[in-house]
Design a protein around this motif. Structure first.
Motif, PDB file in Angstrom:
ATOM      1  N   PHE A   1      31.357  -7.767  -7.278  1.00 43.90           N
ATOM      2  CA  PHE A   1      30.152  -7.964  -6.496  1.00 43.90           C
ATOM      3  C   PHE A   1      29.026  -7.316  -7.307  1.00 43.90           C
ATOM      4  O   PHE A   1      28.982  -6.089  -7.412  1.00 43.90           O
ATOM      5  CB  PHE A   1      30.427  -7.234  -5.166  1.00 43.90           C
ATOM      6  CG  PHE A   1      29.360  -7.228  -4.142  1.00 43.90           C
ATOM      7  CD1 PHE A   1      29.286  -8.240  -3.203  1.00 43.90           C
ATOM      8  CD2 PHE A   1      28.445  -6.185  -4.079  1.00 43.90           C
ATOM      9  CE1 PHE A   1      28.323  -8.209  -2.206  1.00 43.90           C
ATOM     10  CE2 PHE A   1      27.479  -6.156  -3.088  1.00 43.90           C
ATOM     11  CZ  PHE A   1      27.419  -7.169  -2.145  1.00 43.90           C
TER      12      PHE A   1
ATOM     13  N   LEU B   1      25.064  -7.206  -7.442  1.00 45.78           N
ATOM     14  CA  LEU B   1      23.809  -7.562  -6.770  1.00 45.78           C
ATOM     15  C   LEU B   1      22.645  -7.075  -7.619  1.00 45.78           C
ATOM     16  O   LEU B   1      22.522  -5.879  -7.879  1.00 45.78           O
ATOM     17  CB  LEU B   1      23.762  -6.909  -5.378  1.00 45.78           C
ATOM     18  CG  LEU B   1      22.490  -7.138  -4.570  1.00 45.78           C
ATOM     19  CD1 LEU B   1      22.280  -8.604  -4.266  1.00 45.78           C
ATOM     20  CD2 LEU B   1      22.533  -6.338  -3.274  1.00 45.78           C
TER      21      LEU B   1
ATOM     22  N   ALA C   1      29.644 -12.830  -7.631  1.00 52.11           N
ATOM     23  CA  ALA C   1      30.494 -12.496  -6.491  1.00 52.11           C
ATOM     24  C   ALA C   1      31.768 -13.266  -6.738  1.00 52.11           C
ATOM     25  O   ALA C   1      31.759 -14.494  -6.740  1.00 52.11           O
ATOM     26  CB  ALA C   1      29.840 -12.906  -5.187  1.00 52.11           C
TER      27      ALA C   1
ATOM     28  N   TYR D   1      30.094  -3.446  -7.281  1.00 52.01           N
ATOM     29  CA  TYR D   1      31.261  -2.979  -6.535  1.00 52.01           C
ATOM     30  C   TYR D   1      32.482  -3.750  -6.999  1.00 52.01           C
ATOM     31  O   TYR D   1      32.470  -4.971  -7.055  1.00 52.01           O
ATOM     32  CB  TYR D   1      31.057  -3.179  -5.026  1.00 52.01           C
ATOM     33  CG  TYR D   1      32.171  -2.584  -4.192  1.00 52.01           C
ATOM     34  CD1 TYR D   1      32.189  -1.223  -3.906  1.00 52.01           C
ATOM     35  CD2 TYR D   1      33.219  -3.365  -3.717  1.00 52.01           C
ATOM     36  CE1 TYR D   1      33.215  -0.654  -3.165  1.00 52.01           C
ATOM     37  CE2 TYR D   1      34.252  -2.809  -2.974  1.00 52.01           C
ATOM     38  CZ  TYR D   1      34.250  -1.449  -2.707  1.00 52.01           C
ATOM     39  OH  TYR D   1      35.257  -0.886  -1.982  1.00 52.01           O
TER      40      TYR D   1
END
Lengths: 423, 423, 423
Positions: free
Chosen positions: B48, B50, B76, B421
Motif C-alpha cells: 500500500f 499512498l 495497492a 504499508y
C-alpha cells in the motif's frame, strides 16, 4: 483413585485437542479451512492457464494469411468460497486475463461467477436453489470446467451457442440411485452473440435454460453418459449474428460469422438445444454432441439465421488412467490423484452458420467452420498440466462471405500450447 | 507398569499435538500458513503506497509551469502465493492503483505478476525455471522491489529502459559459495516505449533478457555488488520513442521524450544494457548504474534514437542500520526487523534521449533530463515507512523540443511524500 | 513424587496447547484468524447484493415511460483487513459490480477503500488517525454500511451530497462515557457532482469534512441519536451540477438534476451540512435528516445552484427485534444474531435542486424529486437478508426541465428486490 481421576481428566483434555474442530489444508498451495462443529468453511483456490497461439491462413486473413502468434494469459482466476453452515454457501470467482487480443485491458479483473446456494431442500433429498452469476446448463463441453476439458479450446459450435455465466436463478437436483440429474434456470439473456441484456425500451431480457443427464453406467473405468439440453432466449427484436472463434483464442478473426457476405437479421427469440453422448472404457473415452439453434425473426418473411453443428472427441490415456465422471454434475474431470500421465486425443468439429437471405435475393451468407484437432496432454500431477494442440481448419461459404471474412483465405493451421496450474 | 504405559501414551499424544504440522502466522496483518509434512504452504500479503505529489515548472508545462499536485494510490497490491510441494510453487499478484493521472480507471484491478516456478533442478543445485508474467532482469534499481527502493521513484533512465513485468520463460541460478548469480529469460517484448507486443502481421515480438551479478563481499554490514545486464528486443519495425517521467509519477508530462521537436523513427530492434555497482559500509551505502540503449533503424540511413544515462545514489542510516543485501536475488531490501530508523539519501540521475535526426536535416530532437533528489525515510517498523523527497530537475534539448514538451519550461521542482504499508 | 512431577509437566504441556495463541473462525464462510500473543490478526470477508429493478414513468423517460427492468450485481466486495499489532491496522476492500447500467465494465474490480490506521493515541484515550481511501463522515444514512441501511437504496438527497470514499486523512475519537463522538478529515475533493479532483491548472482540490454525534440514550432497545455534519469542498471554479438517482439504481436517468432546463454554473466551492435524528423504542425506529448544500459561484452575479432536502424513515420489527446502535461509530446496524426476523418500513424523501438562473433571465431550472418507499426485510440469519421495496416517485420542475429530463414524464413507480449475503 484421585490419581486415576487425574489421568482421565488429562486424557479428556488431550482428546478434545485432538478432535479440534478446525482443519486446515494448503493442498496445491491453495487454502481450505473447515470447522466440523459449525459446518462452516472457507476456501481460496485458483487457476492459471498460460497459452501460446501460432496460426496462419484464414485465422490471420486480415494479414494475407501470414503466420501470426501471441503469448497470453487465457485464464487467471482466484476463487473464494465458503459455507456459512450446511444450509447456506457461497462462491465468488474473480477473473483476470482472457480479454481480447487487441484490448489494452485484457488482464483486468472482473466477476467470473458469484453464487449463493441454499441447500435446505437438498439436505432433505430435494433440489439445490442458487442465485447469482451462474454458468448456464447448456452443452456437456461448456458445463465441463475449463480446467478439465480435453482440448485447449472448446469446439466452435459449443462456443457459438454457450452463454456461459449469467445472472439468474437456478435449481438442480440429483437422483443418484438412478444416475439421473437435472438443472433448470432463468437468467438475464446476455451472451456473446446477442445484442445485450435488454430490449430497446430498457426491459430485461430473459433466458430459460435446462439440462438433464442420465448415466446408466458410471463406474471408475466404465461410463455411459447421455444428456439433453435446451435454452429459450429472448432477443428483444435486436439484430442477431451467429459468431465464434475457430478454436484458437487470440486470432483477429472469428471464423464462424453469419453476417459475412450479407447482413444481420432482426430476431425475436432464439431456441437452441442439443444431445450429448459420452463413454469411458478404461483408458479410452469418446464424447460427442449435436447442437442446433433456431431463430424466430421479427419479420416472418425474413430468412432465419439458424445454426447447427457437432463435434466428436476421442481420447486415450497412454499411461492407462480413466477420465473421472462426476455424476452429481453430469460432467467429466481429470482422473483423481493423476501423476505423470499422458493423454492423446483427436477432435473433429463442425459449425455451420450459412443461410440464404431472402432479404438479399436469397443470396447465401455466413460461414461454416470445420476443425480437426490432434493433441496431447501431459499431467505432471493434479495441479500441473501441459497441453499441446495442432489444428487444421477449413472455412466455407460464398465467395463474398469468405472475401469479407478473411480476404478469401479458406484454410488455416495452428499450434497452441498451454501450461495449466490449479491451486 | 500399566500406569507407566498409560503415561507414555499420553506423552506421545501430547508430543504429536505439539508437533502439529500446520503453522499459522498473521505477521503484519497478512497471512502465512505452512504444512511441514507436505511441504505445501499458502501466503496472502500486500502493499500500500499512498503518495502526494506537488510540482511546478516543466512538470506542469502545459499549465505555464504553475504549481500542481495530486494525492493518489501509487501501488495497492494483494499477492497470493503458495507451494504445492518443495518442487512446484506459484505467485499471483493483483495490482490496484497506479493508473495514469487522468485515467478514470486508475484504481482498477489487473494482473501484476503471475508466476509458476519449477524447483526440481534447483533442489539438485541447478537452476529454477519459471513461466508467467515475470519482472525482466534488467537494472539493479528495477529488479529491487518497489517496497525497498531508497527513493520514492526509480530514476528516469531506469524507468525509460525497464520493461518490468512481461509474459515469458525465465531461468535463474545462484552459486552462493561464489556470490555469483544469473538470470536469463525470453519474454513477449512489450514495454512502455515500444509499440506493443506484435508486429504489423500479428506475430508475437520476443525479447531476450539476462543479468548476472557478483558479490565479492556480502556480510551483514559490508557489501560489494557488481552487476551487468542486457536485453535484445524485437520492435517489429514499428515507430519508436524513448520516453519516461521525470521521477514524479503523476505529472501530465513525461519529461524524457525523444519525439519532442522531431518525430519517431521506425526501429527494427533495440539492444540495451548496463553495469551496476553498489556498496554498503555500515550505515553508508552507494549505488550506481550506467545504462545504454541502442536502436537498429529500419532505414539504415535514419539516425538512431539511442538513449543513455546513469544515476548515483548515496544513503546513510542516521540510526546506524545497514541496507540488507539479498545475494540470492542480487538486490537490496530494508534492514531486517527495522524499527524507528531514519535514513537520509541523495540521488543524481541523468537520462539523455537527444539525437540529430538525419531525416530532418540533422536537426536535434529529444530531451535530456537531470534530476537531483534529496530525501529522508522514516521506518516506523518493518511494515510502515514514511518517505519524503525533494526533487530539482533540469530539462535540456533544442528550443523546438522544449517548446513542444513543456511550453519551454526547462526547470521543475517537486516534493513527494509517501506512506507505505506492507502486510 | 517423580510421578507427581511428571503429571504436572503433562498438565502444563496440555494447558499450553489449549491456550494456543492462534484462533481461527470461518463464521459465515469468511475467514478470521487472530493471534493473541502478538495482537496480530487477519480477516477476509465480503458482501454480495444482487438486485432486480423494475420501473416506469420518469425513471424510463427516454423510452416514453414504458416499463423497464434490470437484474444486476449492485455490490460484490471482498475485504481483507488485519492488525499488525494493537497499534497499526489496515483494511483493503475490492469492489466488483455496481457499475453503470450501460457500461460494459460494470463488473470490473477496483479499490473501494484502503485504510491504514494508527491506534497509538487511541490506546491512551486519544483519537484514531487514519490515511487512505476513507468514507467521508457526512450523513447518518451515508455513514451507515450499505449492508445495514433499512431500505435498498439510500435517499436521493443523501446520494446527492455524499462523497462516499475519498483519499485523505481522518481523525476520530469516541468519548463513550458521554455518548459523544466526532470525526474530522481532509480529503481529495472528488465526488459524483463535482468535476473531478483537480483545478484547471492540475492542483489538487481539497475537502474538509466533519461529523459529531451524541447519544443521550443508548441501551439495547432504547436509543436517541443526535448528529450534525458539515463539509467544505473546493470546486476549482469548475461548472457544477447537483445530480442524483431517484432511489432506483439502474435507471437510465438521474431524476435529480440541476442542469435540466438550464445550464451548469461555475462554482468556487461548496458548503454542505445537515442535522440527524434517530430513535429506537423496542421494535420501532425513526430516523430523519435535513440536509442543505450552498454553493459559492465564481461570478457573484450568478444564481447559486443550491440544494436542500430531507428524509424520514420509520421501521418496525414485526418479530420484535430492535435496531442495533453502534455508539462508537454513530451508526446503526442489524440486530446482533438476528434470525428469521421481519421488518416493515416506510420512507419519504425530498430533494430539491430547483433555482432561478439569473444568467438566463431568472428562468427556473433543475428538478425536485419526492419518493415514497414502502418495504419489507426478511432476515434469514445474520448473513442472509431478502429485501423488497415499492417506490412511488414525483418529479417537479419547469416544463423545460421536465422535457429535458424525462420527455415530461413527472411520475414513476418501481419495485426493487435484493438478495444480500454477508460473509
Amino acid at each position: 483413585h484421585s490419581r486415576n481421576d487425574e489421568t482421565n481428566q488429562l486424557k479428556q483434555r488431550i482428546s478434545k485437542l485432538e478432535k479440534s474442530a478446525t482443519k486446515i489444508k494448503t493442498t496445491g498451495g491453495g487454502l481450505r479451512i473447515s470447522n466440523k462443529n459449525s459446518g462452516s468453511s472457507f476456501k481460496l483456490n485458483g487457476r492459471f492457464h498460460l497459452d501460446y497461439d501460432n496460426f496462419d491462413g484464414a485465422y490471420n486473413g486480415m494479414n494475407q494469411g501470414k503466420r501470426a502468434s501471441d503469448l497470453f494469459i487465457r485464464r487467471a482466476r482466484i476463487g473464494i468460497s465458503g459455507n456459512m453452515n450446511p444450509i447456506w454457501s457461497y462462491k465468488f470467482t474473480l477473473a483476470f486475463g482472457g480479454g481480447n487480443r487487441s484490448g489494452t485491458n485484457r488482464e483486468d479483473g472482473r466477476i467470473q461467477n458469484a453464487i449463493l446456494s441454499y441447500n435446505g431442500f437438498k439436505k432433505m433429498g430435494g433440489p439445490q436453489v442458487q442465485v447469482g452469476k451462474i454458468k448456464e446448463d447448456t452443452t456437456l463441453e461448456a458445463t465441463t470446467s475449463s480446467n478439465y476439458i480435453t482440448t485447449i479450446s472448446r469446439s466452435t459450435i459449443v462456443n457459438a451457442v454457450s452463454p456461459f455465466f449469467n445472472w439468474g436463478l437456478r435449481v438442480n437436483q440429483n437422483f443418484k440411485q438412478y444416475g439421473l440429474r437435472y438443472a433448470v434456470g432463468m437468467y438475464q439473456a446476455a451472451d456473446g452473440s446477442s445484442n445485450g441484456r435488454e430490449d430497446a425500451n430498457g426491459k430485461n431480457l430473459w433466458a430459460f435454460t435446462g439440462r438433464a443427464n442420465f448415466a446408466p453406467i458410471a463406474t471408475k473405468d466404465k461410463v455411459i453418459h447421455l444428456g439433453i439440453w435446451g435454452s429459450y432466449r429472448d432477443n428483444g427484436d435486436a439484430k442477431f449474428r451467429n459468431r465464434a472463434r475457430g478454436e484458437i483464442r487470440n486470432t483477429n478473426i472469428r471464423l464462424l460469422d453469419s453476417r459475412m457476405g450479407g447482413q444481420d437479421v432482426a430476431v425475436k427469440n432464439i431456441t437452441e438445444g442439443g444431445v450429448e453422448f459420452a463413454g469411458v472404457y478404461g483408458p479410452f473415452s469418446l464424447q460427442s454432441e449435436y447442437i442446433k439453434r433456431n431463430t424466430d425473426t421479427v419479420d416472418s418473411a425474413d430468412s432465419k439465421p439458424n445454426l447447427s453443428g457437432y463435434y466428436v472427441t476421442g481420447s486415450y490415456f497412454i499411461t492407462g488412467e480413466s477420465r473421472y465422471y462426476d455424476q452429481a454434475k453430469g460432467v467429466f474431470s481429470q482422473p483423481k490423484g493423476i501423476r505423470h500421465a499422458l493423454e492423446a486425443y483427436v477432435r473433429f468439429s463442425d459449425a455451420d452458420s450459412k443461410f440464404d437471405n431472402a432479404e438479399l435475393d436469397n443470396e447465401p451468407q455466413g460461414t461454416e467452420v470445420e476443425v480437426l484437432t490432434l493433441g496431447m496432454n501431459y499431467y505432471v500431477n493434479p495441479q500441473v498440466r501441459l497441453m499441446f494442440d495442432y489444428l487444421d481448419t477449413k472455412v466455407s461459404g460464398s465467395s463474398d462471405a469468405l472475401a469479407a471474412l478473411s480476404n478469401s483465405q479458406d484454410k488455416g493451421k495452428g499450434v497452441v500450447a498451454r501450461v495449466q496450474y490449479l491451486f
